[in-house]
Scaffold this motif. Sequence first.
Motif, short mmCIF file in Angstrom:
data_model
loop_
_atom_site.label_atom_id
_atom_site.label_comp_id
_atom_site.label_asym_id
_atom_site.label_seq_id
_atom_site.Cartn_x
_atom_site.Cartn_y
_atom_site.Cartn_z
N VAL A 125 2.87 4.85 -2.31
CA VAL A 125 1.81 4.30 -1.48
C VAL A 125 1.44 5.36 -0.45
N LEU A 126 0.15 5.73 -0.42
CA LEU A 126 -0.35 6.74 0.51
C LEU A 126 -1.27 6.06 1.51
N HIS A 127 -1.07 6.40 2.80
CA HIS A 127 -1.87 5.77 3.85
C HIS A 127 -2.17 6.79 4.94
N GLU A 128 -3.44 7.10 5.13
CA GLU A 128 -3.92 7.96 6.21
C GLU A 128 -3.10 9.22 6.45
N GLY A 129 -2.82 9.95 5.40
CA GLY A 129 -2.13 11.21 5.56
C GLY A 129 -0.64 11.10 5.82
N ASP A 130 -0.11 9.87 5.95
CA ASP A 130 1.34 9.69 6.11
C ASP A 130 2.04 10.18 4.85
N SER A 131 3.33 10.48 4.97
CA SER A 131 4.07 10.80 3.76
C SER A 131 4.10 9.56 2.88
N SER A 132 4.20 9.77 1.59
CA SER A 132 4.14 8.64 0.66
C SER A 132 5.36 7.74 0.83
N ARG A 133 5.16 6.49 0.52
CA ARG A 133 6.22 5.49 0.58
C ARG A 133 6.48 4.99 -0.83
N ASP A 134 7.73 4.85 -1.19
CA ASP A 134 8.08 4.33 -2.51
C ASP A 134 7.92 2.82 -2.53
N THR A 157 7.97 -4.77 1.52
CA THR A 157 6.89 -4.82 2.48
C THR A 157 6.65 -3.42 3.04
N GLN A 158 5.40 -2.99 3.08
CA GLN A 158 5.05 -1.64 3.48
C GLN A 158 4.82 -1.49 4.99
N ASN A 215 1.22 -8.81 4.85
CA ASN A 215 2.62 -8.44 4.72
C ASN A 215 3.43 -9.71 4.91
N ASP A 216 4.37 -9.97 4.04
CA ASP A 216 5.24 -11.11 4.21
C ASP A 216 6.64 -10.73 3.72
N VAL A 260 8.21 -11.23 1.10
CA VAL A 260 8.27 -10.84 -0.31
C VAL A 260 7.78 -9.42 -0.51
N GLY A 261 6.71 -9.03 0.18
CA GLY A 261 6.14 -7.70 0.01
C GLY A 261 4.78 -7.59 0.67
N THR A 262 4.04 -6.57 0.27
CA THR A 262 2.69 -6.34 0.79
C THR A 262 1.69 -6.72 -0.29
N ARG A 263 0.76 -7.58 0.06
CA ARG A 263 -0.27 -8.02 -0.88
C ARG A 263 -1.52 -7.18 -0.65
N VAL A 264 -2.08 -6.68 -1.75
CA VAL A 264 -3.25 -5.81 -1.65
C VAL A 264 -4.37 -6.30 -2.54
N ARG A 265 -5.59 -5.92 -2.16
CA ARG A 265 -6.80 -6.21 -2.93
C ARG A 265 -7.35 -4.88 -3.39
N PHE A 266 -7.60 -4.74 -4.70
CA PHE A 266 -8.19 -3.51 -5.22
C PHE A 266 -9.64 -3.40 -4.76
N LEU A 267 -10.05 -2.20 -4.37
CA LEU A 267 -11.41 -2.00 -3.86
C LEU A 267 -12.41 -1.76 -4.98
N SER A 268 -11.93 -1.41 -6.14
CA SER A 268 -12.79 -1.19 -7.29
C SER A 268 -12.73 -2.43 -8.18
N GLU A 269 -13.88 -3.04 -8.43
CA GLU A 269 -13.91 -4.26 -9.23
C GLU A 269 -13.33 -4.01 -10.62
N GLY A 270 -12.40 -4.84 -11.02
CA GLY A 270 -11.81 -4.73 -12.34
C GLY A 270 -10.66 -3.74 -12.42
N ALA A 271 -10.37 -3.02 -11.34
CA ALA A 271 -9.30 -2.03 -11.36
C ALA A 271 -7.97 -2.66 -11.71
N GLY A 272 -7.74 -3.85 -11.23
CA GLY A 272 -6.47 -4.52 -11.49
C GLY A 272 -6.23 -4.77 -12.96
#
Length: 119
Positions: free
Chosen positions: A31-40, A56-57, A83-84, A86-98
């Motif tokens: 997981v990459l966020h704003e230039g931070d080092s990646s998170r597994d 949870t991220q 964030n809960d 269980v983990g971090t819930r995300v929405r894909f920004l590209s339609e159909g990417a999921g």
Amino acid sequence: MMERVRSLFRATRLTNRRRHRRYPVSASVEVLHEGDSSRDAEITDVSAGGALLIPTQGIEPGQDIEIFHPGSTMRVTAQVIANDPVGTRVRFLSEGAGAIVAVWLRGLHARPVVDGQAG
């Protein structure tokens, strides 16, 4: 009697807000966020609209992230929804990417069937 049926219908609608079918996937990603080092993380519960990242991220809801699968070089942009425990819930920004992500990862991480049983 009809009011009871209506209330059950409303309760079902409110508790199941999912619009897309979920696909069981389990793959290691970064997981990459704003230039931070990646998170597994592990990506799981993928749908056409989003996914769950475990653990949870800790990235604030509304923030955009990039999910990278090193084994395939697949990258997808998503927005943190929640964030809960269980983990971090995300929405894909590209339609159909999921849908593409789910099919791709399921194919990459599929276990062969051995002696008529799933492996």
